[in-house]
Design a protein around this motif. Structure first.
Motif, short mmCIF file in Angstrom:
data_model
loop_
_atom_site.label_atom_id
_atom_site.label_comp_id
_atom_site.label_asym_id
_atom_site.label_seq_id
_atom_site.Cartn_x
_atom_site.Cartn_y
_atom_site.Cartn_z
N ARG A 225 33.62 -66.58 117.81
CA ARG A 225 32.75 -65.42 117.67
C ARG A 225 33.23 -64.25 118.53
O ARG A 225 32.81 -63.12 118.33
CB ARG A 225 31.31 -65.79 118.05
N HIS A 226 34.08 -64.54 119.50
CA HIS A 226 34.67 -63.52 120.37
C HIS A 226 36.04 -64.04 120.77
O HIS A 226 36.23 -65.25 120.92
CB HIS A 226 33.79 -63.29 121.60
N GLU A 227 36.99 -63.14 120.92
CA GLU A 227 38.35 -63.59 121.19
C GLU A 227 38.48 -64.35 122.51
O GLU A 227 39.32 -65.26 122.62
CB GLU A 227 39.30 -62.39 121.18
N SER A 228 37.68 -64.01 123.51
CA SER A 228 37.73 -64.80 124.74
C SER A 228 37.30 -66.23 124.47
O SER A 228 37.86 -67.19 125.03
CB SER A 228 36.85 -64.18 125.83
N GLY A 229 36.30 -66.40 123.59
CA GLY A 229 35.88 -67.74 123.21
C GLY A 229 36.98 -68.52 122.53
O GLY A 229 37.14 -69.72 122.74
N ALA A 230 37.79 -67.84 121.70
CA ALA A 230 38.91 -68.51 121.05
C ALA A 230 39.91 -69.02 122.07
O ALA A 230 40.42 -70.14 121.96
CB ALA A 230 39.59 -67.55 120.08
#
Length: 614
Positions: free
Chosen positions: A70-75
């Motif tokens: 849902r957010h690139e940091s989460g990826a």
């Protein structure tokens, strides 16, 4: 992070990677398939569209699966968790501009914790550079390549299709080498779309990335054996990089009659009820471990630790002195202990195996037991009392409401199965988990005839029952990491221990666990504040400011996402929650635990460091 295994795993039988790689994007996917990558994590965007086309084709034929965060940091956090669990490289993808900058925090975390990632970000087409293209992030725009330079082991813009193959191989090799860490490739859209001008080189990555022969510094091992000959009851300190060698380390402890402690990130490799365990040293640690080092033992063997602030108790001279022997395969770690009596370089498993051989040959100490010593399986009934190390055992057993955080750790320890992975988020969650979490290893209750089965259940060398992040420690890391762990081991229960502040930052990633039907329990420590900030300000005598959070019913937030949740307001509410059912269901569950906000976590290490800062 312990060492990577061989890169090779099973891949789809009908994959013919290099002849079928019609364009540059397909070449990337083909190489990832070759080294056994199963999942990649990211968010699509126009600048990486050809790569997603190639991923879609791979998924249709049973190859890579993409997990949309849902957010690139989460990826990046998910790729981090996946890498820690599997021992293989984690892969994360972002589009150009803000997609890339959003990912930097997760990449920096992996860099500082020596977790191997392949990070791929997009760029607008090369001819548009310098013209103000949308989300341009090359040197003529917002230079994301320059930003990634400071938190990667390899970092490059691929400016021509002919560069891609060699740079991709270089990136993977840098990520796998010691010290491990992220490698970043920024690839323009037109390069990704480019047809291959010739047949790909088809480097044999299984060979290039496989660990080479285990080189051991024989002279250092012999010298260490000499030191041990003259030492009575040495102390072992097990760090976060020691997981692969934990069996050999504990066999050495038995042979040498040694007591052992761990760093916060090393606790998950041992049974916290082991009769030789004397607690955690460092952030969230135990007085017994600190006292053991301050008793000035003749020799302290530190295995696989970076000796950063949190795992050295603020660079405490009780460990950083001439009585320490630092064993590590990473020169960066060894550079932090110039005062040590001895450095032993090399892969820890090989070093410890050789040291055991030398000790047997010299017959300087008592013989090893006939049966192998299993690291998570001390022989009953010699098991340490569960309360003996705890700072506040009364709170650990308290029936008071709201729930004491210590009591929450007791409930999680007792109610979750032996193969549960716990992931603790930055802040008070780490402090409570490191100090109080001590799950029961149910294998201890088995008859000796079942030991072979128990041995098969042991966690892999790169795995750990407790994951925390040291050094660069962002809030919300555990939420994504828990999903990456669960995706790597779909049948393995995962418990994410996070605070309400962290959940408000990254909690939307729970919908990824729901979409992927992953059995993750998200435990939110709800105290309506940024707890570590609140208690830190109070302990420091500072102004109380900025830590307040609104009252939030996280159960209702979960319900809005079609995810079941429960509110735990008092210890008796745990009886209304079926942990086994939650961990069997195909999907996440959220526990909103209303904790006692006035309970002070074990933050003494952090406070000492802040007080002495000039």
């Amino acid at each position: 992070m312990s060492g990577l295994r061989s890169a090779a795993v099973a891949r789809p039988a009908d994959v013919t990677p290099f002849d079928s790689a019609a364009d540059a994007a397909s070449l990337i996917v083909a190489y990832l398939e070759q080294i056994g990558v199963e999942h990649v994590f990211g968010i699509p965007g126009g600048a990486v569209e050809p790569l997603y086309d190639a991923l879609a084709r791979s998924e249709r034929r049973g190859g890579l699966r993409h997990i949309a965060a849902r957010h690139e940091s989460g990826a990046a956090f998910m790729a981090d968790g996946y890498a820690r669990e599997t021992g293989r490289i984690g892969v994360c993808i972002a589009t150009s501009g803000p997609g890339a900058t959003n990912m930097i925090t997760g990449v920096a975390t992996a860099y500082d914790n020596q977790v191997p990632l392949l990070v791929i970000t997009g760029q607008p087409p090369l001819p548009s550079f310098g013209k103000g293209a949308l989300q341009e992030s090359a040197c003529t725009g917002i230079n994301t390549v320059g930003m990634f330079r400071h938190c990667t082991r390899f970092n490059s813009l691929v400016s021509h299709p002919e560069q891609l193959e060699s740079k991709l191989v270089s990136a993977l090799m840098h990520a796998y080498q010691t010290p491990q860490g992220p490698a970043h490739l920024s690839i323009p859209l037109d390069v990704l779309r480019s047809p291959l001008a010739r047949r790909a080189q088809a480097y044999d990555l299984d060979s290039l990335l496989m660990r080479k022969a285990d080189l051991v510094d024989e002279g250092s091992v012999q010298r260490l054996a000499d030191e041990l000959r003259q030492t009575h009851q040495p102390v072992f300190m097990v760090g976060g990089g020691a997981g692969e060698a934990i069996e050999e380390i504990l066999a050495l402890a038995e042979r040498l009659d040694a007591q052992f402690i761990t760093t916060p990130d090393g606790k998950g490799f041992v049974n916290p009820r082991h009769r030789r365990f004397r607690g955690v040293f460092g952030f969230g640690g135990h007085a017994a471990a600190d006292a053991l080092l301050r008793s000035e033992p003749e020799l302290v063997l530190a295995f696989g630790t970076s000796l950063g602030e949190w795992n050295s108790a603020g660079w405490c001279d009780a460990v950083l002195n001439s009585r320490m022997v630092h064993l590590d395969g990473c020169d960066e770690n060894l550079m932090r202990s110039p005062m040590a009596r001895l450095h032993v370089r090399g892969r820890l498993k090989a070093v410890c195996t050789r040291l055991l051989q030398v000790l047997r040959e010299r017959d300087e100490v008592r013989a090893l037991p006939a049966a192998p010593v299993l690291p998570m399986l001390p022989v009953p009934p010699v098991i340490r009392d569960a309360d003996s190390l705890l700072h506040a055992p009364d709170a650990f057993h308290s029936d008071a409401a709201p729930v004491k955080p210590q009591r929450l750790m007791k409930e999680l320890s007792e109610r979750c199965p032996a193969n549960t992975r716990f992931v603790a988020d930055t802040g008070n969650s780490t402090a409570w988990a490191v100090h109080y979490l001590q799950p029961h290893d149910r294998r201890l209750l088995r008859p000796r005839a079942d030991l072979a089965e128990a041995a098969n259940e042991r966690r892999s060398g790169s795995a750990s029952w407790l994951r925390v992040t040291m050094d660069f420690a962002p809030m919300g890391w555990a939420i994504g990491a828990a999903i990456g762990i669960a995706r790597a081991r779909a049948n393995c229960p995962v418990v994410c221990i996070t605070g309400d502040g962290s959940y408000l930052m990254n909690g939307q990633e729970i919908t990824v666990a729901a979409e992927e039907r992953l059995p993750v329990i998200f435990v939110v420590l709800n105290d309506r504040s940024l707890g570590m900030v609140r208690h830190g300000q109070r302990l420091a005598g500072a102004e109380s400011i900025g830590h307040q959070l609104p009252a939030v019913d996280f159960r209702l937030m979960a319900a809005a996402m079609n995810i079941p949740g429960h509110v735990i307001g008092a210890p008796e509410d745990f009886e209304l929650v079926d942990f086994e059912a939650m961990l069997r269901r195909k999907g996440p569950t959220l526990l909103d635990v209303r904790i006692d906000a006035d309970e002070v976590p074990p933050l003494s290490v952090r406070m000492k460091t802040l007080r002495t800062a000039k």
